[in-house]
Enzyme design. Structure first.
Site: not given
Ligand SMILES: *Cc1c(COP(=O)(O)O)cnc(C)c1O
Length: 388
Positions: A236, A177, A205
């Site tokens: 996300k 990250s 991610h």
């Protein structure tokens, strides 16, 4: 309470004090901060879905059909047909037998790791794994061994010494990250097999971003089926809220029975579930979003390197600009803000001491002129601070 004030003062004097920035308007590449429009290069909403009309419509429909709250936990009356639908959709998307939802990615890691291993077991963690992995590991009571970042030689040394552990669990972020680099999954998977360890990948991610169909790190390396516990978040690239693990149905049943983070909390609201269902569908149908995101990132990173910045080992849509000192990073963030660009300063303890940086994250909503604007602003700031 005097002690608390002293500790706050100490944070302030070290350049480590953090405060909240209050934005208004729909989430996107441009938002209002303290009355001024700023261009954001900080979001994890990588595909720009958080305020997408399709997610909003799905959420509104779910509110009309189901109401807002669920009134209880999953094991009481908090499991709607929608929750099951999303779990099967995620299992299909991740090509695993089953999937189980948690209320956030943070909860997912804490609730999964602390349940699957315990006293007498050993966890092997990359040093730069996300805080929620570390917290889950600590909560579990298992022995915790941390290997150097992406260093499989260091991992193998630790695995060799772990012969009396009853269960071994190797855990890595898929895409890191704060560094934007990728875990060496082929070698991690080989070592996990060789030493009879389970492999868990946190793809917070990577989900929706890498792999031809956006399924994450295992797809990116052609290793689908090799990861036992494939964790992800819906907050996300999916543009919604919640976390999940894709796993075997046995693991799912065990988590339903044993995971405190699953059992002792009210289930996610229907609006969030409906938005997640829509977000995952968009990811499946829209490869051009991740292609645009990664293309912009490659362009920006190479320009930053040419300008003399250290972007560390970043490869993807997260670009660290290493500055070293916490106070320089904070100053850079403020100078950028004066130029109308918001890039967060990441400081200790989120990153190791001396590793303070700007963390630029791109999103599919950024246009060429946005990327050029942040590039120009970062270069000017670097010159003003004497770092390039
Ligand atoms: C953001 C993040 C999480 C937590 O996910 P949330 O849904 O925001 O709670 C877990 N792991 C990694 C690597 C992350 O970056």
């Amino acid at each position: 309470m005097k002690r608390i004030q002293e500790r706050l003062n100490a944070l302030e004097s070290q350049g480590l004090y953090r405060k909240l920035n209050v934005f208004s308007g729909a989430h996107g590449t441009k938002m209002i901060l303290e009355g001024r429009e700023v261009l954001l290069f900080c979001t994890n909403d990588y595909l720009g879905l958080a305020a997408d009309q399709r997610l909003k419509t799905a959420a509104i429909k779910a509110i009309n059909d189901y109401g807002f709250g669920t009134g209880s936990s999953r094991l009481i009356s908090g499991t709607l047909d929608l929750h099951e639908k999303l779990e099967s959709k995620i299992a299909g998307f991740k090509k695993k037998e089953a999937a189980i939802l948690f209320n956030s990615g943070y909860d997912t890691n804490c609730g999964t790791i602390s349940t699957l291993v315990g006293k007498g077991d050993t966890i092997f963690c990359d040093r730069l794994n996300h805080a929620s992995i570390l917290d889950g590991a600590r909560l579990s009571g298992a022995a915790l061994k941390r290997f150097s970042h992406r260093d499989t030689v260091s991992l193998e040394k630790l695995l060799k010494k772990s012969s009396n552990a009853s269960t071994r669990l190797v855990i890595t972020d898929g895409v890191f990250s704060m560094d934007g680099d990728v875990a060496p999954l082929p070698e991690l998977s080989r070592l996990a097999k060789k030493y009879d360890a389970f492999l868990m990948v946190d793809d917070a991610h990577a989900t929706g971003v890498i792999g031809k169909e956006g399924r994450g790190t295992p797809e990116y390396f052609g290793l689908e089926g090799e990861v036992d516990i494939h964790m992800g978040t819906l907050s996300k690239a999916v543009g919604s809220i919640g976390g999940f693990v894709a796993c075997s149905s046995e693991v799912k049943k065990f988590l339903i029975n044993r995971s405190r983070n699953f059992i002792y909390t009210t289930s996610l609201p229907p609006a969030a579930i409906a938005a997640s269902l829509e977000g995952v569908s968009i990811i499946e149908e829209s490869p051009f979003l991740r292609e645009k995101l990664l293309k912009n990132a490659t362009f920006l990173r190479s320009c930053l390197c040419d300008a003399g910045f250290d972007t560390m080992t970043s490869e993807l849509h997260i670009i660290p600009v290493l500055l070293g000192s916490d106070s320089v990073a904070l100053k850079a963030n403020q100078l950028l803000l004066q130029k109308g660009v918001f890039v967060p300063a990441i400081r200790h303890p989120t990153v190791p001491k001396g590793g303070a940086r700007l963390r630029i994250s791109l999103c599919a909503g950024h246009e060429k002129e946005d990327v050029e604007k942040v590039l120009k602003a970062v270069i000017e700031t670097g010159k003003e601070l004497g770092v390039i």
